[in-house]
Design a protein around this motif. Structure first.
Motif, PDB file in Angstrom:
ATOM      1  N   LEU A   1       0.814  -1.208   0.000  1.00  0.00           N
ATOM      2  CA  LEU A   1       0.000   0.000   0.000  1.00  0.00           C
ATOM      3  C   LEU A   1       0.853   1.266   0.000  1.00  0.00           C
ATOM      4  O   LEU A   1       0.372   2.339  -0.357  1.00  0.00           O
ATOM      5  CB  LEU A   1      -0.969  -0.011   1.191  1.00  0.00           C
TER       6      LEU A   1
ATOM      7  N   PHE B   1      -7.468  -2.440   3.195  1.00  0.00           N
ATOM      8  CA  PHE B   1      -7.871  -2.061   1.844  1.00  0.00           C
ATOM      9  C   PHE B   1      -9.068  -1.112   1.855  1.00  0.00           C
ATOM     10  O   PHE B   1      -9.101  -0.112   1.145  1.00  0.00           O
ATOM     11  CB  PHE B   1      -8.235  -3.294   1.021  1.00  0.00           C
TER      12      PHE B   1
ATOM     13  N   THR C   1      -9.009   3.172   1.123  1.00  0.00           N
ATOM     14  CA  THR C   1      -9.848   3.725   0.053  1.00  0.00           C
ATOM     15  C   THR C   1     -10.660   4.909   0.581  1.00  0.00           C
ATOM     16  O   THR C   1     -10.728   5.966  -0.046  1.00  0.00           O
ATOM     17  CB  THR C   1     -10.817   2.649  -0.472  1.00  0.00           C
TER      18      THR C   1
ATOM     19  N   THR D   1      -7.145   0.756  -4.849  1.00  0.00           N
ATOM     20  CA  THR D   1      -7.458   0.139  -3.564  1.00  0.00           C
ATOM     21  C   THR D   1      -8.895  -0.348  -3.520  1.00  0.00           C
ATOM     22  O   THR D   1      -9.193  -1.374  -2.893  1.00  0.00           O
ATOM     23  CB  THR D   1      -7.195   1.115  -2.397  1.00  0.00           C
TER      24      THR D   1
END
Lengths: 492, 487
Positions: B91, B342, B346, B463
């Motif tokens: 990430l 995740f 986002t 994402t």
């Protein structure tokens, strides 16, 4: 030459001091003082290596055998301390050249270097000697030199601070002398190892117990144990920066060493902790000193004064370690003795650099330091992190051992006190870091401190980080020294 | 090819060197950004190499330096470590792309300092992930706190300073007052600090002491944000959004729950922990945090603050599931470490995109914004559905396992908490989706705007897609975890 190492450490500065005092200006006083100090540092390194490999080093001064002659007796505990004293002096003297020139003036500078040499040799002498009265002699030498050094400060309050330290310090030394006198009356000897042999038979006598009380009290005053610490904040604040840096890192540590020597070697742990209520007296005083000094630090507008109170608190940590009476506690105390010297030396030198450019060490002068004097600022940050006890610094190593010693004994309230003290350190260091980072500088044109001030500062900061990661030197020696001391007076 | 051991050590070295490179390249922004990207991609590659080593059965253990006799700074790898490392490093790549768009779009100052501290924080996160014992973990945990402080206080104004104080104050207090004594106590009791299968404390502690030690760890790991040590999370929202996204949705908070999970599995051991009296209190506390934090989130108008409280709630899902000590719940907890990462990243990306494009930061301003920023708000919808736990998003998978775990041990408390919090989550996420797409704008914007800059939309699209893909492709993670539980 190797056989004469202990006395060379003291002899070099002793011969150089009067020489330096009569020199007129220029670079010579500084140069000679620095070289002699570096020589003493080299000797103390060799001495430590020798003691680590071969055991206790005993040296008869002038060839007169103890216990009638004066004996210099070096084991691991005082070898480590010698390294600290001479090492710090070696780093601070190059720093002092510019700092002292600004704060004391060129005309009085030779007197500074002379007094500095006397102070250092006094402290080294206390550390290296095995004779109780010799301790007093060197104590007076170093103290008198210190009073003169403090009085050289810029502020007029330096004179009054020096004077009150003089009065209190002399009282402390006199108490110590009275105690030694009683011991001499009872045993007929002044040699520490000899005393250790003779005292157990007569330890129930009122005279010996009084001697113990006088000695501990006298040393406690030099140690700045609460409530005998009143001389310290003023003395540290108003002395010249280089003086505070050296004194703040070493003088109280030497007093700690003398306390340890008498408690464990001369009188022995069974007497000191068993018969005398030493732990019951030291622990409450250490805790109160720790908490109250840390709390007062938070509110101080003058950062030098803040660090002075912080030093009183750190002494509380060390005394706490001693008062635990276990090998682990003693290891923690010896470790912190060394590590705190590194921390405070670095921090006070950093403040000296700030004073050099900003003219003072108040919180106002620290504003915006991150922008005007970044190298100095970051040195303060790292020194502060070490004081708080962040991992990878020497402060963490001491804290680890101290908490471990308390947990082993099951003294959970003491663990709480130790961590609360750390939290207070976060607050008072954080205050300065915030001011330096967030606030606007008064004068954005100010420059960074000169290299000859910054390099010694960063050498000590690097030492803080290095010994926080490679702990073999400090931890191994402190542990072995603690074992030696717990075994008592006549350990080989 | 390099060995897994070398790769593991390099995961800490490379970001540190990257930080130096970024600092030196400050004067050439594009090259500096390239340095960040290269470092991030290299880091991910190294983590993959370690993963391959773990799967291939290589022996991975490196002892760096002996700090105290008997305790050293050492690193190794096991399923949890590699999961955390992969999430954080993977990430980081996405966040770096996003950060470029954000920092330039919002005109932030001191960008070099930002990217440098980011790299150092990632190096610290890798150190936490790969630590082989509690001391190593503690060291890098503290470095993580300190390296993220300049990021939290990036803006340098009074609010940033106050937020930084709360942040550092709570985290340092928790570490120094609770975590460190807990570690030392563990060392004195067990004689070692190594993470070991089955734990190191069984038989070394009196029963009552074990309870106390458990709670010292629970509160000491402040980054887990269990109440009442949660206030640092909303306080940290003063940071620029890339910081909130990667660090406070992924790296820092996951370091917290990662630590708690490691302590539960490798220091206490799940079997021993089941025998510790009042262990269920930990479940109740975490459950309380889940519901209370969701309730507070319901009342927030500021987007980032709402997301912060949502994070606190989601973190306690993980803690609660870990403490429930049911095999399926453990799996669910570890899954949620990934799923929440995740989804939450986002959502934070969207918050930042809205700020840069429309200069809006409050929920009440979001009416009709879905029509101006369709991609962004679709991504928001996906992230929100993941938080609620609706298929086909990542959040559904982990919730499924946690519920299964609750049934395994007839833990009706956990079940109730899950149901209640799902309802609450729906209560504060669904209205936003609704009003973004279906309500007309209350007033036209000051300046007409469309989507946020391309790098940001790219990042949040990626994402969001990962959130969906996780629903379908979570097999490898499941296999990894089964080795964890089976062991």
């Amino acid at each position: 030459m190797l056989t004469h190492l202990p006395v060379l450490i003291v002899l070099g500065p002793l011969l150089a001091a009067p020489l330096v005092a009569v020199m007129r200006g220029g670079r010579w006083p500084w140069a000679i003082a620095t070289l002699v100090t570096w020589f003493s540092f080299l000797c103390s390194m060799l001495l430590l290596a020798h003691v680590a490999n071969y055991g206790v080093f005993s040296y008869a001064l002038g060839g007169w055998e103890p216990p009638w002659g004066i004996e210099y007796r070096v084991d691991l505990a005082n070898a480590l301390l010698l390294l600290l004293i001479t090492g710090l002096a070696s780093v601070i003297l190059p720093y002092a050249r510019l700092s002292i020139r600004q704060e004391v003036g060129d005309d009085k500078a030779p007197l500074f270097y002379s007094a500095q040499l006397l102070q250092m040799l006094g402290l080294c002498g206390i550390t290296v000697t095995g004779d109780a009265f010799n301790v007093f002699v060197f104590l007076e030498i170093s103290s008198l030199a210190t009073y003169a050094l403090i009085a050289m400060g810029r502020d007029r309050k330096a004179l009054t601070s020096s004077f009150s330290y003089l009065v209190m310090g002399t009282i402390g030394a006199t108490f110590y002398l009275i105690g030694i006198g009683f011991l001499y009356v009872m045993t007929g000897t002044l040699n520490m190892a000899d005393l250790a042999e003779r005292l157990p038979e007569i330890q129930d006598s009122a005279t010996v117990r009084t001697a113990f009380a006088f000695i501990v009290t006298g040393i406690a005053l030099k140690l700045a144990l609460f409530p005998l610490h009143l001389w310290l904040p003023n003395a540290y604040t108003y002395a010249p920066s280089a003086v505070t840096a050296f004194m703040g890192a070493t003088a109280t540590k030497v007093a700690v060493y003398v306390l340890i020597r008498f408690i464990f070697t001369v009188f022995g742990a069974p007497f000191s902790f068993g018969q005398e209520p030493l732990a019951e007296v030291l622990i409450p005083l250490a805790i109160i000193g720790l908490l109250s000094a840390s709390s007062v630090s938070v509110a101080q507008p003058n950062i030098k004064r803040m660090l002075a109170y912080s030093s009183v608190a750190q002494i509380g940590y060390i005394v706490l370690g001693i008062a635990m009476g276990t090998a682990m506690g003693l290891t923690a105390a010896l470790l912190h003795m060394f590590n705190h010297g590194l921390m405070k030396g670095a921090l006070f030198m950093t403040l000296g650099a700030v004073a050099y450019r900003m003219g003072g060490t108040n919180l106002d002068q620290m504003r915006g330091l991150a922008r005007t004097m970044p190298l100095t600022f970051w040195a303060f940050v790292f020194g502060g992190l070490s004081l708080i006890g962040v991992p990878l610094t020497v402060g963490f190593v001491s804290k680890w051992y101290l908490i471990m010693a308390a947990v082993e004994l099951g003294w959970w309230p003491v663990v709480a006190v130790i961590v609360v003290g750390s939290m207070l350190a976060v607050i008072y260091i954080g205050r300065v870091v915030e001011a330096g980072w967030f606030q606007e500088p008064d004068n954005p044109e100010r420059k960074e401190a000169p290299m000859s001030l910054l390099i010694p500062v960063w050498i000590l900061i690097a030492a803080n980080l290095y010994f926080g990661i490679d702990t073999r030197l400090t931890v191994d020696i402190a542990e072995a020294a603690a074992v030696q001391l717990m075994a008592g007076g006549n350990a080989p | 090819m390099i060995s897994a051991n070398t790769a593991m050590i390099l995961t800490m070295v490379v970001p540190s060197l990257g930080a130096i490179a970024i600092a030196l390249l400050g004067r050439w922004p594009n090259i500096r950004e390239a340095a960040t990207m290269i470092t991030a991609v290299t880091l991910f590659g190294l983590v993959i190499r370690v993963l391959l080593g773990l799967n291939g059965g290589e022996f991975i253990y490196v002892e760096a330096v002996q700090l105290f006799p008997g305790v050293s700074i050492a690193f190794n790898t096991e399923p949890l470590s590699i999961l955390f490392a992969m999430i954080a490093s993977g990430l980081w790549i996405v966040t770096s792309v996003y950060a470029v768009g954000y920092m330039r779009g919002a005109g932030e100052k001191h960008q070099t300092r930002f990217y440098v501290c980011f790299a150092i924080a990632l190096a610290a996160a890798m150190g936490v992930a790969f630590s082989a014992n509690l001391l190593t973990l503690f060291i890098f945990y503290e470095v993580l706190t300190l390296s993220t402080y300049p990021l939290v206080t990036h803006k340098g104004d009074a609010k940033a300073k106050a937020g930084g104080r709360t942040y550092l104050g709570i985290l340092m207090t928790a570490s120094i007052v609770f975590f460190l004594p807990a570690i030392i106590w563990t060392y004195v009791a067990a004689g070692t600090l190594e993470f070991t299968q089955g734990g190191i404390l069984a038989g070394n502690l009196a029963a009552g002491s074990a309870t106390l030690l458990l709670f010292l760890f629970l509160f000491g790991v402040g980054k887990g944000a269990i109440m009442p040590f949660h206030r640092w999370l909303p306080a940290a929202m003063v940071a620029p959004t890339p910081v909130s996204a990667l660090l406070h949705a992924v790296a820092v908070v996951k370091a917290g729950v990662f630590t708690i999970t490691k302590v539960v599995i490798y220091i206490f051991g799940t079997d021993y922990l089941a025998s510790v009296p009042y262990e269920s209190l930990a479940v109740y506390l975490a459950g309380f945090t889940v519901v209370a934090a969701s309730a507070v989130a319901l009342r927030q108008n500021n987007i980032k603050r709402m997301l912060a409280y949502s994070t606190i709630s989601q973190l306690s899902y993980i803690i609660m599931a870990t403490m429930a000590l049911a095999p399926f719940a453990e799996i669910g907890a570890v899954m949620h470490i990934a799923a929440h990462a995740f989804g939450k990243i986002t959502l934070f990306f969207v918050a930042g995109a809205i700020y840069v494009a429309a200069k809006k930061s409050e929920i009440s301003q979001l009416d009709g914004i879905g029509l101006r920023m369709p991609y962004t708000m679709t991504a928001f919808a996906i992230g929100a559905l993941s938080m609620i736990g609706v298929p086909p998003t990542a959040g559904f998978v982990s919730k499924w396992f946690i519920i299964a775990g609750a049934f395994q041990l007839d833990n009706y408390f956990v079940l109730m908490v899950l149901i209640l919090s799902t309802a609450l989550n729906a209560g504060y996420f669904l209205p936003i989706i609704f009003r973004a797409f279906f309500k007309p704008e209350s007033e036209p914007p000051v300046k007409a705007h469309g989507e946020a800059p391309i790098p940001m939309v790219l990042a949040l699209g990626t994402t969001a897609t990962l959130t969906l893909l996780f629903f379908f492709f979570n097999g490898p993670l499941l296999d990894l975890e089964l080795t964890l539980i089976g062991g």
